[in-house]
Design a protein around this motif. Structure first.
Motif, PDB file in Angstrom:
ATOM      1  N   SER A 201       0.390  13.303  22.677  1.00  0.00           N
ATOM      2  CA  SER A 201       0.256  14.719  22.975  1.00  0.00           C
ATOM      3  C   SER A 201      -0.601  14.900  24.224  1.00  0.00           C
ATOM      4  CB  SER A 201      -0.387  15.445  21.783  1.00  0.00           C
ATOM      5  OG  SER A 201      -0.872  16.715  22.163  1.00  0.00           O
ATOM      6  N   GLU A 202      -0.222  15.852  25.098  1.00  0.00           N
ATOM      7  CA  GLU A 202      -1.013  16.126  26.286  1.00  0.00           C
ATOM      8  C   GLU A 202      -2.396  16.653  25.936  1.00  0.00           C
ATOM      9  OE1 GLU A 202       0.871  18.600  29.120  1.00  0.00           O
ATOM     10  OE2 GLU A 202       2.554  17.256  29.474  1.00  0.00           O
ATOM     11  N   ASP A 203      -2.507  17.309  24.806  1.00  0.00           N
ATOM     12  CA  ASP A 203      -3.790  17.903  24.404  1.00  0.00           C
ATOM     13  C   ASP A 203      -4.654  16.947  23.581  1.00  0.00           C
ATOM     14  OD1 ASP A 203      -3.218  20.361  25.631  1.00  0.00           O
ATOM     15  OD2 ASP A 203      -2.054  21.008  23.886  1.00  0.00           O
ATOM     16  N   ASN A 204      -4.012  16.100  22.775  1.00  0.00           N
ATOM     17  CA  ASN A 204      -4.768  15.282  21.824  1.00  0.00           C
ATOM     18  C   ASN A 204      -4.596  13.781  22.001  1.00  0.00           C
ATOM     19  OD1 ASN A 204      -3.725  17.899  19.949  1.00  0.00           O
ATOM     20  ND2 ASN A 204      -5.923  17.505  20.052  1.00  0.00           N
ATOM     21  N   GLY A 205      -3.867  13.342  23.015  1.00  0.00           N
ATOM     22  CA  GLY A 205      -3.680  11.912  23.232  1.00  0.00           C
ATOM     23  C   GLY A 205      -2.738  11.298  22.214  1.00  0.00           C
ATOM     24  N   CYS A 206      -3.015  10.050  21.824  1.00  0.00           N
ATOM     25  CA  CYS A 206      -2.122   9.318  20.916  1.00  0.00           C
ATOM     26  C   CYS A 206      -2.124   9.935  19.517  1.00  0.00           C
ATOM     27  CB  CYS A 206      -2.542   7.857  20.830  1.00  0.00           C
ATOM     28  SG  CYS A 206      -2.293   6.937  22.362  1.00  0.00           S
ATOM     29  N   ILE A 207      -0.940  10.004  18.973  1.00  0.00           N
ATOM     30  CA  ILE A 207      -0.774  10.496  17.600  1.00  0.00           C
ATOM     31  C   ILE A 207      -0.270   9.376  16.695  1.00  0.00           C
ATOM     32  CG2 ILE A 207       0.448  12.150  16.125  1.00  0.00           C
ATOM     33  CD1 ILE A 207       0.566  14.016  18.560  1.00  0.00           C
ATOM     34  N   THR A 208       0.633   8.537  17.239  1.00  0.00           N
ATOM     35  CA  THR A 208       1.181   7.399  16.508  1.00  0.00           C
ATOM     36  C   THR A 208       1.159   6.181  17.417  1.00  0.00           C
ATOM     37  OG1 THR A 208       2.657   8.915  15.327  1.00  0.00           O
ATOM     38  CG2 THR A 208       3.127   6.563  15.149  1.00  0.00           C
ATOM     39  N   CYS A 209       0.749   5.028  16.867  1.00  0.00           N
ATOM     40  CA  CYS A 209       0.640   3.787  17.649  1.00  0.00           C
ATOM     41  C   CYS A 209       1.689   2.772  17.209  1.00  0.00           C
ATOM     42  CB  CYS A 209      -0.750   3.174  17.473  1.00  0.00           C
ATOM     43  SG  CYS A 209      -2.111   4.245  17.971  1.00  0.00           S
TER      44      CYS A 209
END
Length: 205
Positions: free
Chosen positions: A42-50
């Motif tokens: 996400s542009e706002d929160n960075g990584c969501i799933t790795c």
């Protein structure tokens, strides 16, 4: 005059749009760098799933939350592997540098000592600080004193006015198994001997 004002406003508007576009490109580029190892970002929160081998590290900056995919969790965190996502979970104690679980510390930060999975500024009673390992080691609680030995002088129990008798205080087996820092104790005292040896001289040992 109106035409000049109109052109000036148009120029200012164009410069603002150009500045905004450049800022968006910089943000996007920065987010792409922060999205390394991400499956979903996400542009706002960075990584969501790795990716399945990486850990998702989440930290807060004020009210905002950011995510990053890392190979190993940083100090103060430990890795927890799950079916859907591997996460870096923060150690509960802020004085813990690395932990096995949320409540069990394995290494403490500077100026703290480790004892049974917890960090202390000063070691608890019945323990001693070990500066080399930054751990608290249990001190020994020795067992009861033995009976006094026979009164002897140069291995003889008679034939002299004064001799020496000794007793010892052994270290309990449980304390030795726990690695408690202590040693067997011994003490001696002066004692009165028999002057004559009936039936011949008697020797000890």
């Amino acid at each position: 005059m109106q035409w000049i004002i109109f052109m000036l406003l148009l120029f200012i508007s164009s410069m603002e749009m150009l500045t905004q576009n450049r800022w968006k490109k910089q943000v996007s580029a920065g987010m792409l760098e922060n999205c390394t190892g991400c499956i979903l970002c996400s542009e706002d929160n960075g990584c969501i799933t790795c990716h399945h081998r990486l850990f998702l590290l989440i930290w807060r900056d004020g009210i905002r939350q950011y995510g990053m995919c890392v190979h190993t969790c940083p100090p103060g965190y430990f890795g927890v592997r799950g079916l859907e996502v591997n996460r870096c979970t923060k150690c509960r104690s802020p004085s813990c540098e690395s932990c096995f679980s949320r409540d069990f510390c394995m290494k403490c930060k500077d100026k703290f000592y480790l004892y049974k999975g917890q960090c202390f500024r000063q070691c608890p009673p019945s323990t001693a600080a070990q500066p080399g390992t930054r751990e608290c080691q249990e001190t020994c609680e020795p067992g009861p004193w033995s009976e006094w030995s026979a009164c002897t002088h140069e291995s003889r129990t008679c034939g002299c006015k004064w001799g020496v008798e000794t007793r010892v205080r052994e270290v309990p087996e449980a304390a030795r198994e726990d690695g408690a820092a202590c040693a067997a104790q011994q003490e001696s005292r002066r004692c009165r001997m028999k002057k004559h040896c009936p039936g011949g001289e008697r020797r000890v040992g």
